[in-house]
Design an enzyme around this catalytic site. Sequence first.
Site, PDB file in Angstrom:
ATOM      1  N   ASP A   1      -1.467  -5.759  -2.065  1.00 15.08           N
ATOM      2  CA  ASP A   1      -2.104  -4.797  -1.170  1.00 15.08           C
ATOM      3  C   ASP A   1      -2.814  -5.492  -0.002  1.00 15.08           C
ATOM      4  O   ASP A   1      -2.949  -6.717   0.027  1.00 15.08           O
ATOM      5  CB  ASP A   1      -3.043  -3.846  -1.926  1.00 15.08           C
ATOM      6  CG  ASP A   1      -4.250  -4.545  -2.528  1.00 15.08           C
ATOM      7  OD1 ASP A   1      -4.850  -5.396  -1.852  1.00 15.08           O
ATOM      8  OD2 ASP A   1      -4.622  -4.210  -3.663  1.00 15.08           O
ATOM      9  N   LEU A   2      -3.240  -4.702   0.947  1.00 14.32           N
ATOM     10  CA  LEU A   2      -3.790  -5.217   2.200  1.00 14.32           C
ATOM     11  C   LEU A   2      -4.886  -6.248   1.984  1.00 14.32           C
ATOM     12  O   LEU A   2      -4.930  -7.290   2.652  1.00 14.32           O
ATOM     13  CB  LEU A   2      -4.330  -4.045   3.035  1.00 14.32           C
ATOM     14  CG  LEU A   2      -4.979  -4.395   4.381  1.00 14.32           C
ATOM     15  CD1 LEU A   2      -3.943  -4.919   5.357  1.00 14.32           C
ATOM     16  CD2 LEU A   2      -5.684  -3.166   4.958  1.00 14.32           C
TER      17      LEU A   2
END
Length: 241
Positions: free
Chosen positions: A105-106
Site C-alpha cells: 500500500d501507499l
Amino acid sequence: MESIKLQKYVADCGLMSRRAAEKEIEAGFFAVNGVTATLGMRIDPQNDGITYKGKPLAQAKGRKVYIMLYKPKGIVTTMNDEKGRKSVKDIVDVGVRVYPVGRLDLNSEGLLLMTNDGELTNMITHPSGEINKIYNVTIKGNVSNEALDRMRATRELDGEKIAPVGVELISRNDTSSVVKFTLSEGKNREIRRICESVGLNISKLKRIALGPLRLGNMKSGEYRELTSSELRALKNAVSKK
C-alpha cells in the site's frame, strides 16, 4: 497455434496477470474480432484480432524479466494511477513492460517483485499458491506481551476469516517496538488492520522477504534483476504449493 483462453494469453503477453486479466475481461475492456470478450472464451492468437480498451494487443517479444524493487513509501503499486500519483512504473525502467506481483500500500515500503511473466505472477498470487511474506513493522510505544498474543490469536478481521499470522517481537522500548510479521495470505491492509484491532499505531511497515527472496541491503528506490539462483528458488517455492 492451438486455441488458448484469453486471460492466459493476456498474461503470456506480459500486459497483466491472469487474475487481473479476468477482471478486465469481466469489465468488458477486451474485444475479440470487434466483439466484447467474455470470461473463459478461447482465442486463436494467430488469426483473431484482440484489443484492450480499443488498442490492439501485441504478443510480447524477448526474454522474461524479473525485477526486485525496494518500493519507497509514498509510491503507489499500480501501472496507472487515476489520481496522477507517482507509481512503481515511474521508477522501474528496464526496456520492457513489467508489472507488480501483488501490492504494497501507499504508506508501506520494501520488497516488491515486478515481472512480465504472467504465469509466474498467477502462481504466486493465486490463493492456492501464495508464499510467505515477511515484514518488519515499527509500532509506536512499548508493545505489551498481551497485545502480541492477541495479534497471534487473530483469526478474523471485519467478519472475514484469516489464516494464522506469525508475530515475533524483535525489540521494544518506551517509544517504539519492532515486530516481525509473517503472512501466508496477505489480505488487504492485513497487518495494519490487525494492529488497529488491538489499539496499536504503525509508524513504519517494511516488507523484507517474499518467499525465498530477501531485500537485504538494498536502498529505497533501488531495483535489480533477480539472480538465476533467486529465480530458481522462487519457482521451486511456488511449485511446491
